[in-house]
Motif scaffolding. Structure first.
Motif, PDB file in Angstrom:
ATOM      1  N   LEU A  84       0.438  -1.170  -0.133  1.00 43.78           N
ATOM      2  CA  LEU A  84       0.381   0.031  -0.172  1.00 43.78           C
ATOM      3  C   LEU A  84       0.557   1.459   0.301  1.00 43.78           C
ATOM      4  O   LEU A  84       1.476   1.667   1.007  1.00 43.78           O
ATOM      5  CB  LEU A  84      -0.786  -0.409   1.112  1.00 43.78           C
ATOM      6  CG  LEU A  84      -2.320   0.873   1.300  1.00 43.78           C
ATOM      7  CD1 LEU A  84      -2.740   0.800   0.015  1.00 43.78           C
ATOM      8  CD2 LEU A  84      -3.218   0.947   2.508  1.00 43.78           C
ATOM      9  N   GLY A  85       0.699   1.696  -1.163  1.00 45.99           N
ATOM     10  CA  GLY A  85       1.726   3.330  -0.952  1.00 45.99           C
ATOM     11  C   GLY A  85       3.552   2.484  -1.318  1.00 45.99           C
ATOM     12  O   GLY A  85       3.864   1.710  -1.513  1.00 45.99           O
ATOM     13  N   ASP A  86       4.206   2.881  -0.233  1.00 46.02           N
ATOM     14  CA  ASP A  86       5.829   2.359   0.424  1.00 46.02           C
ATOM     15  C   ASP A  86       5.524   1.431   1.315  1.00 46.02           C
ATOM     16  O   ASP A  86       6.879   1.127   1.570  1.00 46.02           O
ATOM     17  CB  ASP A  86       6.267   3.948   0.464  1.00 46.02           C
ATOM     18  CG  ASP A  86       6.687   4.650  -0.216  1.00 46.02           C
ATOM     19  OD1 ASP A  86       6.742   3.798  -2.196  1.00 46.02           O
ATOM     20  OD2 ASP A  86       6.434   6.068  -0.183  1.00 46.02           O
ATOM     21  N   HIS A  87       4.153   0.871   1.505  1.00 49.53           N
ATOM     22  CA  HIS A  87       4.438  -0.110   2.995  1.00 49.53           C
ATOM     23  C   HIS A  87       4.179  -1.287   2.914  1.00 49.53           C
ATOM     24  O   HIS A  87       3.062  -1.792   1.963  1.00 49.53           O
ATOM     25  CB  HIS A  87       3.797   0.391   3.746  1.00 49.53           C
ATOM     26  CG  HIS A  87       4.124   1.863   4.665  1.00 49.53           C
ATOM     27  ND1 HIS A  87       4.582   2.538   5.500  1.00 49.53           N
ATOM     28  CD2 HIS A  87       3.387   2.925   4.209  1.00 49.53           C
ATOM     29  CE1 HIS A  87       4.638   3.535   5.632  1.00 49.53           C
ATOM     30  NE2 HIS A  87       4.130   3.974   5.079  1.00 49.53           N
ATOM     31  N   ALA A  88       5.235  -2.058   2.601  1.00 49.63           N
ATOM     32  CA  ALA A  88       4.493  -3.477   2.229  1.00 49.63           C
ATOM     33  C   ALA A  88       3.599  -4.181   4.494  1.00 49.63           C
ATOM     34  O   ALA A  88       4.448  -4.183   4.759  1.00 49.63           O
ATOM     35  CB  ALA A  88       5.368  -4.434   1.805  1.00 49.63           C
ATOM     36  N   LEU A  89       2.789  -5.100   4.092  1.00 50.88           N
ATOM     37  CA  LEU A  89       2.158  -5.408   5.093  1.00 50.88           C
ATOM     38  C   LEU A  89       1.608  -6.406   5.474  1.00 50.88           C
ATOM     39  O   LEU A  89       1.061  -6.786   3.550  1.00 50.88           O
ATOM     40  CB  LEU A  89       1.317  -4.392   5.648  1.00 50.88           C
ATOM     41  CG  LEU A  89       1.111  -2.401   4.962  1.00 50.88           C
ATOM     42  CD1 LEU A  89       0.195  -2.264   5.003  1.00 50.88           C
ATOM     43  CD2 LEU A  89       1.387  -2.586   6.383  1.00 50.88           C
ATOM     44  N   GLU A  90       1.897  -7.306   5.755  1.00 49.60           N
ATOM     45  CA  GLU A  90       1.474  -8.297   6.092  1.00 49.60           C
ATOM     46  C   GLU A  90      -0.174  -8.618   6.081  1.00 49.60           C
ATOM     47  O   GLU A  90      -1.360  -8.001   6.537  1.00 49.60           O
ATOM     48  CB  GLU A  90       1.742  -9.775   7.059  1.00 49.60           C
ATOM     49  CG  GLU A  90       3.386 -10.052   6.595  1.00 49.60           C
ATOM     50  CD  GLU A  90       3.541 -10.749   7.833  1.00 49.60           C
ATOM     51  OE1 GLU A  90       2.965 -11.321   8.944  1.00 49.60           O
ATOM     52  OE2 GLU A  90       5.102 -11.207   7.668  1.00 49.60           O
ATOM     53  N   GLU A  91      -0.992  -9.507   5.349  1.00 49.12           N
ATOM     54  CA  GLU A  91      -1.890 -10.157   5.246  1.00 49.12           C
ATOM     55  C   GLU A  91      -2.574 -10.852   5.974  1.00 49.12           C
ATOM     56  O   GLU A  91      -1.755 -11.240   7.320  1.00 49.12           O
ATOM     57  CB  GLU A  91      -2.890 -10.935   4.403  1.00 49.12           C
ATOM     58  CG  GLU A  91      -4.400 -11.181   3.878  1.00 49.12           C
ATOM     59  CD  GLU A  91      -4.658 -12.155   2.869  1.00 49.12           C
ATOM     60  OE1 GLU A  91      -5.986 -11.490   2.515  1.00 49.12           O
ATOM     61  OE2 GLU A  91      -4.013 -12.960   2.514  1.00 49.12           O
ATOM     62  N   GLY A  92      -3.563 -10.467   7.361  1.00 42.88           N
ATOM     63  CA  GLY A  92      -3.782 -11.005   8.283  1.00 42.88           C
ATOM     64  C   GLY A  92      -3.776 -10.431   9.489  1.00 42.88           C
ATOM     65  O   GLY A  92      -3.964 -10.279  10.455  1.00 42.88           O
ATOM     66  N   THR A  93      -2.396  -9.752   9.619  1.00 43.10           N
ATOM     67  CA  THR A  93      -1.847  -9.183  10.612  1.00 43.10           C
ATOM     68  C   THR A  93      -1.753  -7.534  10.278  1.00 43.10           C
ATOM     69  O   THR A  93      -2.028  -7.120  11.832  1.00 43.10           O
ATOM     70  CB  THR A  93      -0.895  -9.691  11.153  1.00 43.10           C
ATOM     71  OG1 THR A  93       0.214  -9.591  10.078  1.00 43.10           O
ATOM     72  CG2 THR A  93      -0.923 -11.177  11.537  1.00 43.10           C
ATOM     73  N   GLU A  94      -1.150  -7.443   9.499  1.00 46.18           N
ATOM     74  CA  GLU A  94      -1.063  -6.272   9.893  1.00 46.18           C
ATOM     75  C   GLU A  94      -1.730  -4.676   8.378  1.00 46.18           C
ATOM     76  O   GLU A  94      -1.569  -3.577   8.716  1.00 46.18           O
ATOM     77  CB  GLU A  94       0.621  -5.665   9.065  1.00 46.18           C
ATOM     78  CG  GLU A  94       1.888  -6.370  10.056  1.00 46.18           C
ATOM     79  CD  GLU A  94       3.263  -6.540   8.898  1.00 46.18           C
ATOM     80  OE1 GLU A  94       3.845  -6.499   9.802  1.00 46.18           O
ATOM     81  OE2 GLU A  94       3.137  -5.940   7.316  1.00 46.18           O
ATOM     82  N   ILE A  95      -2.921  -5.055   8.026  1.00 50.83           N
ATOM     83  CA  ILE A  95      -3.786  -4.649   7.059  1.00 50.83           C
ATOM     84  C   ILE A  95      -5.079  -5.594   7.634  1.00 50.83           C
ATOM     85  O   ILE A  95      -4.818  -6.938   7.005  1.00 50.83           O
ATOM     86  CB  ILE A  95      -3.122  -4.242   6.171  1.00 50.83           C
ATOM     87  CG1 ILE A  95      -4.352  -3.933   4.672  1.00 50.83           C
ATOM     88  CG2 ILE A  95      -3.377  -5.726   5.278  1.00 50.83           C
ATOM     89  CD1 ILE A  95      -4.154  -3.233   3.693  1.00 50.83           C
ATOM     90  N   SER A  96      -5.768  -4.452   7.485  1.00 50.53           N
ATOM     91  CA  SER A  96      -7.433  -4.968   7.556  1.00 50.53           C
ATOM     92  C   SER A  96      -7.954  -4.914   6.305  1.00 50.53           C
ATOM     93  O   SER A  96      -7.423  -3.837   5.851  1.00 50.53           O
ATOM     94  CB  SER A  96      -8.040  -4.591   8.844  1.00 50.53           C
ATOM     95  OG  SER A  96      -8.756  -3.023   8.398  1.00 50.53           O
ATOM     96  N   ALA A  97      -9.201  -5.720   5.950  1.00 51.74           N
ATOM     97  CA  ALA A  97      -9.689  -5.312   5.153  1.00 51.74           C
ATOM     98  C   ALA A  97     -11.093  -4.531   4.801  1.00 51.74           C
ATOM     99  O   ALA A  97     -11.295  -3.864   3.631  1.00 51.74           O
ATOM    100  CB  ALA A  97     -11.265  -7.129   4.356  1.00 51.74           C
TER     101      ALA A  97
END
Length: 281
Positions: A34-47
């Protein structure tokens, strides 16, 4: 881990956390960028966060787990006592997750069978659950794989999206198909076919498309004993209403799961997604 055969899947299986814990299933997370941020599904970014980003037209992409992440997962499972691992993943036609798992499996300290299920979301989740139940009953690696493949062979996935633009941007559906849908101002119904997302029908309005989705699911389920999962993204009312109607229409319904998809699948479908997985037992 007391069980000899361990089951691994990935975060797009969308199994309920309690189910995963009860059956000892490990999920390796995919990543949303998301933009410049890599986020793990399920823990770092919500639906919810993902849906808001898409609505604001922020750039969103997804990426597979690295082979190193899979290798670390396999090592940890082996160290906990497993003597074999079945690693079940979303369709290789959609993601490189399967390929990353295959690379890691070559160096694993215990035998690892990596399976391209050709599935996604709870279609994958039902496969992982079947493999786990086989392992719990004392099944071998081969028997757990067979149980998962049998479940996959009978499982169907259908879904509605408000627009094909998100699938087109992510390369998950052909530009020509997306353009056709936009030019005709139709609402698309899609299916998972051979591990690929294919246009199934074109319907004129959202309400008619959702009614048609219900018809297809009821027809596909028939009178057999089936599990059904209803998925959505930022459309809980649609999902709840569809689930209620399916409860009344499917005589052989065993379990019915209603859940919001995670950020990885949501990034490619967009808000408004409504899907259904039919999986005979």
């Amino acid at each position: 881990m007391s069980r000899h055969v361990a089951i691994v899947t990935d975060s797009t299986a969308y199994l309920p956390p309690r189910t995963m814990e009860r059956h000892g299933i490990t999920a390796v997370p995919l990543t949303v960028v998301l933009g410049d941020h890599a986020l793990e599904e399920g823990t770092e970014i919500s639906a919810r966060s993902l849906a808001q980003a898409l609505q604001k037209r922020r750039p969103v992409t997804t990426s597979r787990p690295s082979p190193e992440v899979f290798a670390a997962t396999y090592r940890a499972i082996a160290e906990s006592g497993a003597t074999g691992i079945v690693s079940l993943h979303l369709s290789a036609e959609i993601s490189g997750t399967y390929d990353a798992a295959v690379l890691a499996a070559r160096e694993a300290p215990v035998p690892v069978r990596v399976v391209d299920t050709g599935m996604v979301a709870m279609a994958l989740g039902f496969c992982a659950l079947a493999a786990a139940q086989s392992a719990e009953a004392g099944g071998t690696v081969d028997e757990a794989v067979t149980a998962a493949e049998k479940r996959a062979a009978g499982t169907s996935t259908y879904f509605y999206v408000d627009t094909l633009d998100y699938l087109r941007r992510g390369g998950r559906i052909g530009a020509a198909q997306a353009l056709l849908g936009s030019a005709l101002a139709v609402k698309p119904l899609l299916q998972l076919d051979g591990g690929r997302i294919e246009l199934l029908e074109k319907v004129r309005t959202a309400s008619k498309a959702i009614a048609r989705l219900e018809e297809i699911v009821a027809e596909r389920a028939g009178s057999a004993q089936v599990d059904i999962a209803v998925h959505h993204l930022a459309a809980p009312e649609r999902a709840s209403a569809l689930a209620d109607r399916l409860r009344a229409r499917v005589p052989g319904l065993a379990d019915l799961h209603v859940s919001e998809v995670g950020a990885v699948i949501g990034a490619h479908t967009g808000p408004g997604l409504l899907g259904a997985v039919i999986s005979p037992r």
